[in-house]
Design an enzyme around this catalytic site. Structure first.
Site, PDB file in Angstrom:
ATOM      1  N   GLU A 387      -3.079  -0.346  15.916  1.00  0.00           N
ATOM      2  CA  GLU A 387      -3.052  -1.733  15.449  1.00  0.00           C
ATOM      3  C   GLU A 387      -3.169  -2.717  16.625  1.00  0.00           C
ATOM      4  OE1 GLU A 387       0.367  -2.565  12.954  1.00  0.00           O
ATOM      5  OE2 GLU A 387      -0.892  -3.501  11.442  1.00  0.00           O
ATOM      6  N   HIS A 408      -3.547  26.313  14.870  1.00  0.00           N
ATOM      7  CA  HIS A 408      -4.181  27.198  13.880  1.00  0.00           C
ATOM      8  C   HIS A 408      -5.017  26.400  12.890  1.00  0.00           C
ATOM      9  CE1 HIS A 408      -1.971  30.885  15.111  1.00  0.00           C
ATOM     10  NE2 HIS A 408      -1.283  29.931  15.722  1.00  0.00           N
ATOM     11  N   LYS A 523      -5.516  -6.692   1.877  1.00  0.00           N
ATOM     12  CA  LYS A 523      -4.495  -7.404   1.097  1.00  0.00           C
ATOM     13  C   LYS A 523      -5.167  -8.415   0.168  1.00  0.00           C
ATOM     14  CE  LYS A 523      -0.845  -7.236   4.573  1.00  0.00           C
ATOM     15  NZ  LYS A 523      -0.066  -8.057   5.490  1.00  0.00           N
TER      16      LYS A 523
HETATM   17  O1  PA5 Z   1       3.063  -4.287  13.550  1.00  0.00           O
HETATM   18  C1  PA5 Z   1       3.048  -5.072  12.603  1.00  0.00           C
HETATM   19  O2  PA5 Z   1       3.181  -6.285  12.768  1.00  0.00           O
HETATM   20  C2  PA5 Z   1       2.857  -4.583  11.186  1.00  0.00           C
HETATM   21  O3  PA5 Z   1       2.692  -3.223  11.151  1.00  0.00           O
HETATM   22  C3  PA5 Z   1       4.054  -4.968  10.341  1.00  0.00           C
HETATM   23  O4  PA5 Z   1       5.199  -4.410  10.903  1.00  0.00           O
HETATM   24  C4  PA5 Z   1       3.898  -4.502   8.910  1.00  0.00           C
HETATM   25  O5  PA5 Z   1       2.706  -4.988   8.382  1.00  0.00           O
HETATM   26  C5  PA5 Z   1       5.068  -4.969   8.065  1.00  0.00           C
HETATM   27  O6  PA5 Z   1       5.160  -6.354   8.087  1.00  0.00           O
HETATM   28  P1  PA5 Z   1       6.477  -7.091   7.632  1.00  0.00           P
HETATM   29  O7  PA5 Z   1       7.572  -6.719   8.554  1.00  0.00           O
HETATM   30  O8  PA5 Z   1       6.144  -8.541   7.704  1.00  0.00           O
HETATM   31  O9  PA5 Z   1       6.775  -6.649   6.223  1.00  0.00           O
END
Ligand code: PA5
Length: 535
Positions: A387, A408, A523
């Site tokens: 990410e 394996h 989303k």
């Molecule tokens: O690293 C990040 O920012 C994301 O992976 C969030 O943690 C994830 O989308 C969850 O978001 P939130 O804490 O707003 O529910």
């Protein structure tokens, strides 16, 4: 120039065959590569830098030609101890005689980076300047995404009062409930799960069980969890920075209703803890209205960098983990890796190595462990790097494998398939428990050659055999991180190591490590299909 004496000098030139060191009286000595270490030195530039101060032993001196030969490896352990004693702490840190000090301390180090199985090594010298500038950028908060750098100093800046509150409430939950449901997704659950599984294992006998919801819409998964919870005394830690993540909100609504119908609103209130933004978001408003205990996910720390905040710490504390030790490990890593010396900073060395692999047409970094209880740690790593770096059509794809299991399956591809990947192996040197292979008089399985050996011994040999097979025979580079043992301190250290390495690595790529614009697209489509107002 007394042969056998130990002298101090300054590195003035580094050549592939050795290092020239200026000694007292402006005399020049040569530390030949063969005199550096008993270990194979693959890339001399990894170990020395210009103007480095170093202690060396004079092993020969030819008066006529003025040739002085020097050695590091012939300095005895006792002599090294003497030298270290004489140096004050400042000198140890700043006038770096790191090569053999590191060598000497190797056994005591909690984490070691081994690049001996990496053929495609960068010339670290080429990165000196960029690493220095990026480190400055991180510390001065001048790079892209600079309002999300709170995690860099968090191990010292964290809210001490909140940590005390977390410890107290966690004890209350441990004493009064059978299950804690951690309800969150992405950075709002992966770190906690990684830590709890890494430290407590997969089948621990602890009095409280931790289960996970909020990370899926799967009807069958949620149904089973709910059925299970119907007969349990459970508490909920709902975690969401935005407070609006749909997976988490949907699970929480279902869980809240179940809990309230089971124990009533008043009792449910005591059993629900929310970790969210300090002021804004739907979860914060709901928590205020309902009177839940809340913990803060600070503004300047994004989800995947939040494992050392209440996001990770509260579930860890409920699982019986000593969170102060986790923070201590992270603190020590923070002190150690806030240093722009590419030759001694393993964190940045690792970042540069993985970036160099990317530049050399590798597309995949395969995170490998030899412990099933580290599967979730690799999931955390995949999120952190994936990410943070997967933007602008750039970045390595972080993937994971678990050996021996995947030897394996994926093992075949790694050994002989297309050369798209390199491995980053985390090997834990000491297990918490030992199991001996029993003797069998009949020996029908032919395993008596292992009688009396421990499983850890066998696991290590599998690791060493695989390392050789993949890197030497298969031509797949292996970056190895040895962890002395998996405990709270080392895990905190490791979390910080990887977060800092990720920031360095993403900035080397020219990427903002702290946003995730691509995540919004699914989303929007989903909201549209669900008929959410405004979509
Ligand atoms: O690293 C990040 O920012 C994301 O992976 C969030 O943690 C994830 O989308 C969850 O978001 P939130 O804490 O707003 O529910």
């Amino acid at each position: 120039m007394k042969v056998g004496s130990i002298v101090r000098g300054k590195v003035v030139s580094i050549k592939p065959y050795g290092v020239f060191i200026k000694l007292d009286g402006d005399k020049l000595g040569l530390l030949h590569i063969s005199e550096i270490s008993n270990k194979y030195i693959k890339n001399i530039y990894n170990h020395f830098y210009l103007n480095q101060l170093i202690s060396v032993k004079i092993i020969s001196y030819d008066k006529e030609s003025d040739h002085i030969s020097l050695s590091l490896k012939q300095i005895s352990k006792i002599e090294k101890e003497e030298i270290i004693k004489k140096l004050n702490d400042f000198t140890k840190l700043n006038e770096n005689i790191n090569f053999w000090i590191n060598d000497y301390y190797k056994g005591d180090k909690n984490m070691t980076l081994d690049l001996n199985y990496v053929k495609n090594l960068p010339n670290f010298k080429d990165y000196e300047d960029r690493v220095r500038k990026i480190n400055q950028m991180i510390n001065n908060k001048t790079g892209e995404g600079n309002d999300f750098l709170g995690w860099t100093t968090w191990p010292k800046d964290y809210d001490k009062k909140e940590v005390e509150r977390i410890i107290k409430k966690a004890q209350y939950i441990r004493d009064n409930y059978e299950v804690l449901v951690v309800c969150g997704i992405g950075g709002s659950y992966l770190g906690a799960r990684a830590a709890i599984e890494a430290l407590n294992g997969l089948k621990n006998q602890d009095k409280i069980e931790i289960i996970y919801m909020g990370q899926t819409f799967s009807s069958d998964y949620l149904y089973q969890q709910i059925e299970y919870l119907k007969n349990k005394k459970f508490a909920i830690n709902v975690i969401s920075k935005s407070g609006t993540t749909t997976e988490t909100s949907v699970s929480f609504r279902i869980l809240k209703e179940l809990l309230e119908s089971k124990v009533g609103k008043e009792e449910a209130r005591k059993a629900i803890i929310a970790t969210t933004d300090k002021e804004k978001g739907a979860l914060k408003t709901l928590s205020n209205n309902e009177g839940y205990e809340t913990y803060v996910l600070p503004d300047d720390i994004g989800g995947r960098y939040s494992v050392l905040t209440a996001v990770g710490l509260f579930p860890m504390a409920v699982a019986g983990i000593d969170i102060k030790k986790v923070l201590q490990g992270a603190y020590d890593a923070m002190v150690k890796f806030d240093n722009d010396d590419i030759y001694t900073n393993d964190c940045y060395k690792y970042a540069v190595c993985r970036y160099h692999q990317y530049l050399n047409n590798k597309s995949v970094e395969l995170f490998v462990s030899y412990e099933p209880q580290l599967v979730e740690l690799n999931e955390w790593l995949k999120q952190l790097f994936g990410e943070s770096e997967g933007k602008d059509d750039k970045g390595l794809l972080p993937d994971s494998a678990h050996f021996s299991t995947d030897l394996h399956s994926l093992g075949q591809f790694i050994q002989e398939g297309s050369k798209v990947l390199f491995e980053t192996v985390l090997f834990v040197k000491n297990s918490k428990h030992e199991i001996l292979i029993p003797n069998d008089d009949e020996n029908l399985d032919g395993l008596n050659y292992l009688t009396g050996k421990t499983l850890s011994y066998i696991n290590e040999k599998a690791f060493l055999g695989t390392l050789e097979a993949h890197s030497k025979t298969g031509g797949v580079d292996n970056i190895v991180l040895y962890l002395d043992k998996m405990d709270e301190y080392n895990l905190g250290f490791l979390f910080y190591f990887f977060m800092r390495a990720c920031a360095m690595s993403a900035y080397l790529l020219g990427i903002n490590p702290f946003n995730q614009p691509g995540v919004e697209i699914y989303k929007k489509n989903m909201f549209h299909l669900l008929g959410k107002p405004g979509y």
